[in-house]
Design a protein around this motif. Structure first.
Motif, short mmCIF file in Angstrom:
data_model
loop_
_atom_site.label_atom_id
_atom_site.label_comp_id
_atom_site.label_asym_id
_atom_site.label_seq_id
_atom_site.Cartn_x
_atom_site.Cartn_y
_atom_site.Cartn_z
N THR A 68 0.70 -1.16 0.20
CA THR A 68 0.08 0.08 0.01
C THR A 68 0.85 1.24 -0.14
OG1 THR A 68 -0.38 0.01 2.37
CG2 THR A 68 -2.22 -1.04 1.06
N GLU A 69 1.92 1.35 0.82
CA GLU A 69 2.93 2.57 0.65
C GLU A 69 3.59 2.57 -0.64
OE1 GLU A 69 6.86 4.06 3.24
OE2 GLU A 69 5.56 2.49 4.14
N GLN A 70 3.95 1.35 -1.13
CA GLN A 70 4.55 1.48 -2.31
C GLN A 70 3.72 2.14 -3.58
OE1 GLN A 70 6.37 -2.31 -3.87
NE2 GLN A 70 6.50 -2.93 -1.43
N ARG A 71 2.63 1.86 -3.43
CA ARG A 71 1.51 2.17 -4.56
C ARG A 71 1.24 3.71 -3.99
NH1 ARG A 71 0.32 -1.27 -8.18
NH2 ARG A 71 -0.01 -3.50 -7.56
N HIS A 72 1.26 4.15 -2.96
CA HIS A 72 0.99 5.63 -2.69
C HIS A 72 2.11 6.43 -3.28
CE1 HIS A 72 0.50 9.18 -0.49
NE2 HIS A 72 1.83 9.08 -0.30
N HIS A 73 3.35 5.76 -3.18
CA HIS A 73 4.55 6.65 -3.64
C HIS A 73 4.59 6.55 -5.25
CE1 HIS A 73 6.14 7.72 0.23
NE2 HIS A 73 6.25 6.50 0.64
N LYS A 74 4.10 5.31 -5.80
CA LYS A 74 3.88 5.48 -7.28
C LYS A 74 3.03 6.32 -7.81
CE LYS A 74 2.96 2.30 -11.39
NZ LYS A 74 4.12 2.76 -11.89
N ILE A 75 2.01 6.63 -7.28
CA ILE A 75 0.80 7.20 -7.63
C ILE A 75 1.31 8.94 -7.29
CG2 ILE A 75 -1.55 8.36 -7.07
CD1 ILE A 75 -2.21 5.23 -6.62
N LYS A 76 1.98 9.06 -6.21
CA LYS A 76 2.51 10.58 -6.01
C LYS A 76 4.08 10.56 -5.69
CE LYS A 76 0.71 14.17 -3.02
NZ LYS A 76 -0.12 14.59 -2.01
N PRO A 77 4.62 10.43 -6.79
CA PRO A 77 6.23 10.41 -6.76
C PRO A 77 6.69 11.88 -6.24
CG PRO A 77 5.61 10.41 -9.10
CD PRO A 77 4.34 10.21 -8.37
N ARG A 78 7.59 11.72 -5.54
CA ARG A 78 8.45 13.07 -4.86
C ARG A 78 8.66 14.12 -6.03
NH1 ARG A 78 10.78 14.54 -0.04
NH2 ARG A 78 12.22 16.26 -0.05
N ASN A 79 9.44 13.70 -6.93
CA ASN A 79 9.81 14.56 -7.86
C ASN A 79 8.72 15.52 -8.33
OD1 ASN A 79 12.43 14.49 -7.32
ND2 ASN A 79 12.99 13.50 -9.11
N ILE A 80 7.66 14.72 -8.68
CA ILE A 80 6.35 15.28 -9.45
C ILE A 80 5.67 16.14 -8.56
CG2 ILE A 80 4.29 14.85 -10.70
CD1 ILE A 80 6.61 14.19 -12.22
N ASP A 81 5.41 15.38 -7.33
CA ASP A 81 4.58 16.29 -6.26
C ASP A 81 5.18 17.47 -5.71
OD1 ASP A 81 2.53 16.31 -4.33
OD2 ASP A 81 3.87 15.82 -2.85
N ARG A 82 6.73 17.67 -5.70
CA ARG A 82 7.31 18.69 -5.20
C ARG A 82 7.42 19.93 -6.50
NH1 ARG A 82 9.74 18.11 0.04
NH2 ARG A 82 8.17 16.47 0.59
N GLY A 83 7.21 19.46 -7.69
CA GLY A 83 7.20 20.30 -8.87
C GLY A 83 8.68 20.42 -9.33
N PHE A 84 9.67 19.32 -9.16
CA PHE A 84 10.92 19.35 -9.56
C PHE A 84 11.19 18.81 -11.06
CE2 PHE A 84 12.24 18.60 -4.73
CZ PHE A 84 12.10 19.81 -4.38
N ALA A 85 10.05 18.37 -11.55
CA ALA A 85 10.23 17.69 -13.03
C ALA A 85 8.84 18.06 -13.71
CB ALA A 85 10.04 16.24 -12.76
#
Length: 91
Positions: A68-85
């Motif tokens: 469940t945690e893996q899928r959460h991060h897949k849906i909301k990856p850090r670089n996309i979520d933070r606007g880095f990419a």
């Protein structure tokens, strides 16, 4: 037994989805992780894979990170979520 090399088009899709870094920490050193483990089912389905840095890949593989945690991060990856990419890659 199927080969373990991730097909290029799948690898490219996974990198793009994650913003070119680990889905959890954003680090640019990545490995391809099977959320549905390769030992359970030999597959290259992008919806059941993600990119992780070696540290987080090790955690996920050893069971320290539930699916469940893996899928959460897949849906909301850090670089996309933070606007880095966004847009063109700036160097």
């Amino acid at each position: 037994m199927a080969p373990r090399n991730v097909p290029a088009r799948i690898a490219r899709q996974l990198r793009q989805e994650a913003g070119f870094g680990c889905c959890i920490c954003g680090a640019p050193i990545i490995q391809y992780h099977h959320i549905i483990e390769w030992s359970v089912e030999e597959h290259f389905r992008p919806e059941d894979m993600m990119v992780l840095c070696p540290l987080h890949h090790d955690q996920a593989t050893k069971g320290a990170m539930p699916e469940t945690e893996q899928r959460h991060h897949k849906i909301k990856p850090r670089n996309i979520d933070r606007g880095f990419a966004q847009g063109l890659l700036a160097i």
